[in-house]
Design a protein around this motif. Structure first.
Motif, PDB file in Angstrom:
ATOM      1  N   ILE A  46      60.357  55.391  41.130  1.00 33.66           N
ATOM      2  CA  ILE A  46      61.100  56.630  41.371  1.00 33.66           C
ATOM      3  C   ILE A  46      60.440  57.430  42.484  1.00 33.66           C
ATOM      4  O   ILE A  46      61.121  57.984  43.364  1.00 33.66           O
ATOM      5  CB  ILE A  46      61.206  57.457  40.071  1.00 33.66           C
ATOM      6  CG1 ILE A  46      62.162  56.759  39.092  1.00 33.66           C
ATOM      7  CG2 ILE A  46      61.681  58.880  40.353  1.00 33.66           C
ATOM      8  CD1 ILE A  46      62.183  57.373  37.710  1.00 33.66           C
ATOM      9  N   ARG A  47      59.111  57.491  42.481  1.00 35.21           N
ATOM     10  CA  ARG A  47      58.396  58.199  43.544  1.00 35.21           C
ATOM     11  C   ARG A  47      58.669  57.558  44.904  1.00 35.21           C
ATOM     12  O   ARG A  47      58.862  58.239  45.907  1.00 35.21           O
ATOM     13  CB  ARG A  47      56.890  58.202  43.254  1.00 35.21           C
ATOM     14  CG  ARG A  47      56.078  59.132  44.144  1.00 35.21           C
ATOM     15  CD  ARG A  47      54.617  59.141  43.725  1.00 35.21           C
ATOM     16  NE  ARG A  47      53.945  57.923  44.107  1.00 35.21           N
ATOM     17  CZ  ARG A  47      53.368  57.727  45.295  1.00 35.21           C
ATOM     18  NH1 ARG A  47      53.421  58.669  46.221  1.00 35.21           N
ATOM     19  NH2 ARG A  47      52.759  56.602  45.574  1.00 35.21           N
ATOM     20  N   LEU A  48      58.711  56.233  44.928  1.00 34.37           N
ATOM     21  CA  LEU A  48      58.971  55.509  46.167  1.00 34.37           C
ATOM     22  C   LEU A  48      60.383  55.798  46.683  1.00 34.37           C
ATOM     23  O   LEU A  48      60.594  56.033  47.878  1.00 34.37           O
ATOM     24  CB  LEU A  48      58.791  54.005  45.926  1.00 34.37           C
ATOM     25  CG  LEU A  48      59.070  53.067  47.096  1.00 34.37           C
ATOM     26  CD1 LEU A  48      58.212  53.412  48.300  1.00 34.37           C
ATOM     27  CD2 LEU A  48      58.827  51.617  46.675  1.00 34.37           C
ATOM     28  N   VAL A  49      61.355  55.830  45.778  1.00 37.43           N
ATOM     29  CA  VAL A  49      62.735  56.105  46.194  1.00 37.43           C
ATOM     30  C   VAL A  49      62.876  57.558  46.647  1.00 37.43           C
ATOM     31  O   VAL A  49      63.619  57.858  47.575  1.00 37.43           O
ATOM     32  CB  VAL A  49      63.735  55.769  45.066  1.00 37.43           C
ATOM     33  CG1 VAL A  49      65.169  56.024  45.537  1.00 37.43           C
ATOM     34  CG2 VAL A  49      63.594  54.323  44.635  1.00 37.43           C
ATOM     35  N   ARG A  50      62.163  58.465  45.998  1.00 37.69           N
ATOM     36  CA  ARG A  50      62.176  59.866  46.456  1.00 37.69           C
ATOM     37  C   ARG A  50      61.649  59.955  47.890  1.00 37.69           C
ATOM     38  O   ARG A  50      62.171  60.716  48.703  1.00 37.69           O
ATOM     39  CB  ARG A  50      61.322  60.732  45.532  1.00 37.69           C
ATOM     40  CG  ARG A  50      61.926  61.018  44.165  1.00 37.69           C
ATOM     41  CD  ARG A  50      61.142  62.123  43.468  1.00 37.69           C
ATOM     42  NE  ARG A  50      61.528  62.288  42.087  1.00 37.69           N
ATOM     43  CZ  ARG A  50      62.621  62.934  41.677  1.00 37.69           C
ATOM     44  NH1 ARG A  50      63.430  63.458  42.569  1.00 37.69           N
ATOM     45  NH2 ARG A  50      62.898  63.070  40.396  1.00 37.69           N
ATOM     46  N   LEU A  51      60.608  59.201  48.180  1.00 33.88           N
ATOM     47  CA  LEU A  51      60.067  59.188  49.534  1.00 33.88           C
ATOM     48  C   LEU A  51      61.101  58.638  50.507  1.00 33.88           C
ATOM     49  O   LEU A  51      61.299  59.187  51.601  1.00 33.88           O
ATOM     50  CB  LEU A  51      58.789  58.342  49.577  1.00 33.88           C
ATOM     51  CG  LEU A  51      58.158  58.140  50.956  1.00 33.88           C
ATOM     52  CD1 LEU A  51      57.796  59.478  51.590  1.00 33.88           C
ATOM     53  CD2 LEU A  51      56.916  57.256  50.842  1.00 33.88           C
ATOM     54  N   LEU A  52      61.784  57.579  50.124  1.00 30.28           N
ATOM     55  CA  LEU A  52      62.836  57.022  50.978  1.00 30.28           C
ATOM     56  C   LEU A  52      63.922  58.053  51.257  1.00 30.28           C
ATOM     57  O   LEU A  52      64.426  58.160  52.374  1.00 30.28           O
ATOM     58  CB  LEU A  52      63.474  55.794  50.303  1.00 30.28           C
ATOM     59  CG  LEU A  52      62.748  54.464  50.414  1.00 30.28           C
ATOM     60  CD1 LEU A  52      63.512  53.388  49.646  1.00 30.28           C
ATOM     61  CD2 LEU A  52      62.578  54.055  51.866  1.00 30.28           C
TER      62      LEU A  52
END
Length: 425
Positions: free
Chosen positions: A228-234
């Motif tokens: 989820i953190r990675l997708v937020r960054l994306l």
């Protein structure tokens, strides 16, 4: 003398600093990788910057731009170290460095090209998605490089020994290094392809946490949260990408149910039996907002459609209130844009709810060859056979599922279902 215990304010301050360091990591590491053409050097530079931040920030306070501070500090510390080590050789003249000051990020803030920084991060993410790496290596590398997970923690997540995981990550780094050293700015087409690859990686990482592929833990919330953190960054990098919004919404909808998915004895609780008051309504609301925003773009892709299906489940206050006709319609649409056997398997379940168990079994019959080695095909088939009044056939399907490596909780659930089939007889 014994150490003085930390005050509440000190603990909170350290927690805030740790959060800033974790948030800045992908951007800082990506920019340093481009500057020094080496992921290993970039990781060392980032660690040095973090150590200096932990020394300075508690007393001086957070800088105006923590990311810029870490980037400049890591860059300068590394240049100083390289200058001291005459054995290292760089073809280009190294820029002069300066010691970090409390306002060092001001110097860098005017120099940062946000579009270049975005490409740096995407390049780093794409490195983890190197096509020559196995799926497990891609996920492990992403957790180590982007997430900053320790080797021990990654090893526990994938149920392997730390030494074996360390060797795997080292090999993956070497194989992926050819991507890390490319400093060209990707074209629009390349960027789109890379973004798609990163989305797939993040989705697979989430699924590995949502339903572990092995071991005695069925849910690994830490992997879900990292995805989820990675997708937020994306989404920060690509704020207008509807499919990234859809992917984040999908992850939030699914993750919102984590507290209700296991019982007090760690047994699996099927969706229809879950206590919906345990679902995280804040995550569901955020997911709904993201999904509505994504759908307004008018280009519904597979992540958006899957998010819409999850949203229908989340909207039902009770299992019997679930709008299965809408879910079946959405799965039919998903089959059009992503025609895979797994999508068809889920549509079969929806058809059984809209019509009857036999309708679902008839649809499953077309998938028996392509999903012969897929655990959830056999558990779904068994469930529908049980519902249709064929307990012996259901037990046979459950036995086949047990041969396909379920987690401990899944295996216990399957055996419980088999016992119920025996009672039916």
């Amino acid at each position: 003398m014994p150490k003085r215990p930390k005050t509440t304010d000190e603990v909170l301050r350290q927690s805030e600093i740790a959060a800033h360091l974790a948030m800045a990591r992908p951007r800082v590491l990506a920019a340093l990788t481009r500057q020094f053409s080496s992921l290993d050097i970039a990781e060392d530079a980032y660690q040095e910057a973090c150590m200096r931040a932990l020394e300075r920030w508690p007393a001086a306070g957070l800088p105006r731009d923590p990311t810029a501070w870490l980037l400049m500090t890591g860059r300068n510390a590394t240049i100083d170290r390289i200058r001291r080590d005459k054995r290292l050789f760089f073809k280009d003249e190294l820029p002069e460095s300066s010691e970090a000051t409390n306002d060092v990020e001001t110097e860098l803030a005017d120099q940062i090209d946000m579009s270049e920084l975005r490409d740096d991060v995407l390049r780093l993410m794409f490195m983890c998605c190197h096509p020559e790496l196995s799926l497990q290596d891609q996920l492990a590398l992403a957790l180590k490089v982007i997430g900053g997970f320790s080797v021990d923690k990654i090893a526990r997540a994938f149920v392997v020994k730390p030494k074996a995981m360390e060797q795997r990550i080292t090999r993956a780094k070497k194989k992926a290094a050819i991507v890390a050293v490319r400093i060209d700015t990707p074209s629009l087409q390349e960027r789109t392809a890379r973004l798609d690859a990163v989305c797939v990686m993040a989705y697979l990482l989430f699924n590995e946490g949502y339903t572990a592929s092995g071991g005695d833990e069925h849910i690994r919330a830490e992997l879900c949260e990292e995805a989820i953190r990675l997708v937020r960054l994306l989404l920060t990098l690509f704020p207008s990408q509807a499919e990234v919004m859809g992917l984040l919404a999908l992850c939030l909808f699914q993750h919102s149910r984590r507290r209700a998915r296991l019982g007090a004895d760690d047994s699996l609780v099927p969706l229809e039996e879950q206590d919906r008051t345990l679902w995280n309504r804040q995550e569901i609301t955020e997911g709904q907002v993201l999904l509505e925003k994504a759908l307004r773009h008018g280009r519904a892709g597979p992540y958006q459609i899957q998010a819409a299906i999850a949203a229908v489940h989340c909207a039902a206050e009770k299992a019997e209130h679930t709008n299965w006709r809408e879910i079946e319609r959405l799965y039919a649409a998903l089959e059009q844009v992503q025609p895979t056997p797994v999508v068809s398997l889920n549509r079969a379940v929806a058809l059984s709810k809209v019509k009857n168990a036999q309708a679902g079994l008839d649809y499953l019959a077309t998938l028996s060859h392509s999903l012969a080695n897929y655990l959830y095909f056999h558990t779904t088939q068994a469930s529908l056979l049980k519902e249709a009044g064929h307990p012996k056939q259901a037990i046979a399907a459950y036995k086949q599922a047990l041969l396909l490596g379920p987690t401990e909780q899944e295996a216990d659930h399957i055996r419980a279902q088999m016992e119920q089939c025996g009672e039916i007889e």
